[in-house]
Motif scaffolding. Structure first.
Motif, mmCIF file in Angstrom:
data_model
loop_
_atom_site.group_PDB
_atom_site.id
_atom_site.type_symbol
_atom_site.label_atom_id
_atom_site.label_comp_id
_atom_site.label_asym_id
_atom_site.label_seq_id
_atom_site.Cartn_x
_atom_site.Cartn_y
_atom_site.Cartn_z
ATOM 1 N N PRO A 1 23.979 2.077 -2.372
ATOM 2 C CA PRO A 1 22.527 1.905 -2.279
ATOM 3 C C PRO A 1 22.134 0.635 -1.534
ATOM 4 O O PRO A 1 21.123 0.611 -0.830
ATOM 5 C CB PRO A 1 22.062 1.820 -3.738
ATOM 6 N N MET B 1 41.697 6.157 -18.833
ATOM 7 C CA MET B 1 41.432 5.228 -17.713
ATOM 8 C C MET B 1 40.557 5.836 -16.621
ATOM 9 O O MET B 1 39.601 5.204 -16.189
ATOM 10 C CB MET B 1 42.783 4.732 -17.153
ATOM 11 N N TRP C 1 32.562 5.648 -14.964
ATOM 12 C CA TRP C 1 31.514 4.759 -15.473
ATOM 13 C C TRP C 1 31.330 3.565 -14.543
ATOM 14 O O TRP C 1 30.208 3.093 -14.335
ATOM 15 C CB TRP C 1 31.837 4.273 -16.894
ATOM 16 N N GLY C 2 32.419 3.087 -13.997
ATOM 17 C CA GLY C 2 32.346 1.960 -13.052
ATOM 18 C C GLY C 2 31.528 2.331 -11.836
ATOM 19 O O GLY C 2 30.660 1.571 -11.392
ATOM 20 N N LEU C 3 31.782 3.513 -11.325
ATOM 21 C CA LEU C 3 31.065 3.981 -10.128
ATOM 22 C C LEU C 3 29.576 4.165 -10.420
ATOM 23 O O LEU C 3 28.719 3.727 -9.650
ATOM 24 C CB LEU C 3 31.698 5.299 -9.653
ATOM 25 N N ILE D 1 26.985 -0.476 -18.353
ATOM 26 C CA ILE D 1 27.622 0.846 -18.279
ATOM 27 C C ILE D 1 28.976 0.776 -17.579
ATOM 28 O O ILE D 1 29.926 1.460 -17.970
ATOM 29 C CB ILE D 1 26.672 1.828 -17.543
ATOM 30 N N SER D 2 29.075 -0.060 -16.552
ATOM 31 C CA SER D 2 30.322 -0.110 -15.772
ATOM 32 C C SER D 2 31.450 -0.809 -16.524
ATOM 33 O O SER D 2 32.600 -0.746 -16.122
ATOM 34 C CB SER D 2 30.066 -0.830 -14.450
ATOM 35 N N GLY E 1 27.831 2.806 -12.913
ATOM 36 C CA GLY E 1 27.254 1.479 -13.172
ATOM 37 C C GLY E 1 27.074 0.701 -11.878
ATOM 38 O O GLY E 1 26.054 0.041 -11.667
ATOM 39 N N GLY E 2 28.067 0.801 -10.996
ATOM 40 C CA GLY E 2 27.983 0.112 -9.707
ATOM 41 C C GLY E 2 26.785 0.590 -8.909
ATOM 42 O O GLY E 2 26.064 -0.207 -8.308
ATOM 43 N N MET E 3 26.559 1.892 -8.932
ATOM 44 C CA MET E 3 25.417 2.423 -8.183
ATOM 45 C C MET E 3 24.094 1.937 -8.768
ATOM 46 O O MET E 3 23.138 1.676 -8.037
ATOM 47 C CB MET E 3 25.472 3.952 -8.130
ATOM 48 N N LEU E 4 24.043 1.786 -10.086
ATOM 49 C CA LEU E 4 22.844 1.211 -10.712
ATOM 50 C C LEU E 4 22.649 -0.245 -10.267
ATOM 51 O O LEU E 4 21.531 -0.668 -9.961
ATOM 52 C CB LEU E 4 22.951 1.278 -12.239
ATOM 53 N N GLY F 1 30.608 1.303 -5.617
ATOM 54 C CA GLY F 1 29.394 2.022 -5.998
ATOM 55 C C GLY F 1 28.143 1.227 -5.665
ATOM 56 O O GLY F 1 27.144 1.783 -5.206
ATOM 57 N N ALA F 2 28.208 -0.092 -5.864
ATOM 58 C CA ALA F 2 27.039 -0.933 -5.610
ATOM 59 C C ALA F 2 26.735 -1.046 -4.115
ATOM 60 O O ALA F 2 25.593 -1.209 -3.710
ATOM 61 C CB ALA F 2 27.255 -2.317 -6.213
ATOM 62 N N GLY G 1 23.536 -1.449 -15.188
ATOM 63 C CA GLY G 1 24.742 -1.175 -14.406
ATOM 64 C C GLY G 1 25.924 -2.010 -14.867
ATOM 65 O O GLY G 1 27.045 -1.504 -15.007
ATOM 66 N N PHE H 1 35.674 0.102 -8.129
ATOM 67 C CA PHE H 1 34.733 1.218 -8.159
ATOM 68 C C PHE H 1 33.304 0.711 -8.347
ATOM 69 O O PHE H 1 32.361 1.248 -7.768
ATOM 70 C CB PHE H 1 35.101 2.197 -9.286
ATOM 71 N N VAL H 2 33.153 -0.323 -9.163
ATOM 72 C CA VAL H 2 31.833 -0.901 -9.387
ATOM 73 C C VAL H 2 31.305 -1.491 -8.070
ATOM 74 O O VAL H 2 30.176 -1.208 -7.643
ATOM 75 C CB VAL H 2 31.874 -1.996 -10.477
ATOM 76 N N THR I 1 38.935 -0.695 -12.093
ATOM 77 C CA THR I 1 37.513 -0.383 -12.316
ATOM 78 C C THR I 1 36.574 -1.207 -11.435
ATOM 79 O O THR I 1 35.620 -0.679 -10.859
ATOM 80 C CB THR I 1 37.138 -0.586 -13.796
ATOM 81 N N ARG J 1 29.423 3.908 -25.845
ATOM 82 C CA ARG J 1 30.653 3.654 -26.590
ATOM 83 C C ARG J 1 30.692 2.208 -27.100
ATOM 84 O O ARG J 1 29.873 1.392 -26.710
ATOM 85 C CB ARG J 1 31.848 3.940 -25.681
ATOM 86 N N ASP K 1 36.912 5.441 -17.080
ATOM 87 C CA ASP K 1 36.396 4.096 -16.822
ATOM 88 C C ASP K 1 35.968 3.946 -15.368
ATOM 89 O O ASP K 1 35.007 3.255 -15.062
ATOM 90 C CB ASP K 1 37.479 3.044 -17.125
ATOM 91 N N TRP K 2 36.715 4.598 -14.472
ATOM 92 C CA TRP K 2 36.373 4.480 -13.052
ATOM 93 C C TRP K 2 35.047 5.161 -12.796
ATOM 94 O O TRP K 2 34.239 4.690 -12.010
ATOM 95 C CB TRP K 2 37.434 5.131 -12.170
#
Lengths: 145, 141
Positions: free
Chosen positions: A53, B1, B7-9, A20-21, B11-14, A49-50, A17, A45-46, A42, B70, B4-5
């Motif tokens: 879950p 840009m 991917w951020g989302l 990728i983020s 990645g954040g969920m992971l 998103g975290a 995560g 959003f990370v 960004t 990337r 990126d958001w």
């Protein structure tokens, strides 16, 4: 064994995560903090998103007192806001802004961070070694109520 | 840009799923500074194997994903004085505050922990002011 597998799975998801983020890219972190520069949202959003879950996991936790591998669940969070929490977080924030790295991404980028990352990591580990001493000093200076 | 958001989302969920697995699986709060710090100062040696395996997972997955992703560049500064100062501040600060972006931020805020919320506000505010001071006023970063 199950605990180690879970630790590896959790760590793997965390590392994947962070990678990728884009959180191992220091410009993205500094870009989020730099509201007067080219602001980069960004990180929000990370974080957002975290939260999803993780919030679900806390809801499941309410109905369970032990984890899948039999270890106890963490206790309810402390509500004590003390000087250590504030001072430590401010120090961490300044360091985080200076380079754009926090502890998680510093490990995730271990394979591609280069010598700069190793210097940061060495200093971070040094800081973690002296922290218990400082913590004890702060406890003596401001005795717990 | 905008990409990126996204991917951020994702990645954040992971990241959040990793925290959920660690909590529900092992009953532990996924805080990077606590996991590393416990190994460094000895306070977590009784659970050393779990901590080390966790950190191996963190470091290993980016290596496995790299061929499918990337270009990777950390854009880390080459100013060693800044790197060492920042490392010290991060190491000392997270251990005194008992948490960082993952422990206080992701795990704490998602359960509305007041300590997590206060800590996160403090480090984001301090980080923001730090960037203004060191980048825009002093010009050292």
């Amino acid at each position: 064994m199950a605990r180690l597998l879970i630790a590896f799975l959790a760590g793997g998801l965390f590392g994947a995560g962070l990678f990728i983020s884009g959180m191992t890219d220091t410009t993205k972190v500094q870009g989020w903090l730099d509201v007067f520069g080219a602001w980069d949202p960004t990180l929000a959003f990370v974080m957002g998103g975290a939260m999803i879950p993780m919030a679900i996991a806390w809801m499941i936790r309410r109905r369970r007192t032990i984890s899948l591998t039999g270890l106890p669940m963490p206790p309810a969070p402390s509500k004590e806001i003390d000087g250590k929490l504030i001072l430590g977080s401010v120090m961490f924030g300044i360091g985080w802004g200076l380079v754009g790295l926090c502890p998680g991404p510093s490990i995730a980028s271990l394979s591609y961070g280069g010598p700069g990352l190793y210097a940061f990591l060495a200093a971070m580990i040094g800081g973690m070694l002296i922290a218990p001493m400082l913590r004890a000093r702060l406890d003596r200076a401001v005795p717990a109520a | 840009m905008p990409i990126d958001w996204i991917w951020g989302l994702i990645g954040g969920m992971l990241i959040g799923t990793g925290g959920a697995v660690y909590l529900l699986g092992n009953g532990r709060i996924m805080g990077a500074s606590g996991i590393i710090g416990g190994l460094v100062d000895g306070s977590g040696w009784s659970t050393a194997a779990e901590r080390i395996i966790f950190l191996i997972g963190v470091a290993l997955l980016p290596v496995l994903l790299m061929p499918f992703y990337r270009a990777v560049d950390t854009h880390i500064t080459d100013n060693y004085a800044v790197l060492v100062a920042a490392g010290l501040l991060v190491g000392i600060g997270t251990r005194i505050a008992n948490g960082c972006t993952s422990g206080h931020g992701v795990c704490g805020m998602s359960r509305l922990s007041i300590r997590g919320i206060v800590a996160t506000c403090c480090y984001i505010l301090a980080g923001g002011l730090g960037v203004v001071l060191f980048r825009h006023i002093l010009g050292v970063i």
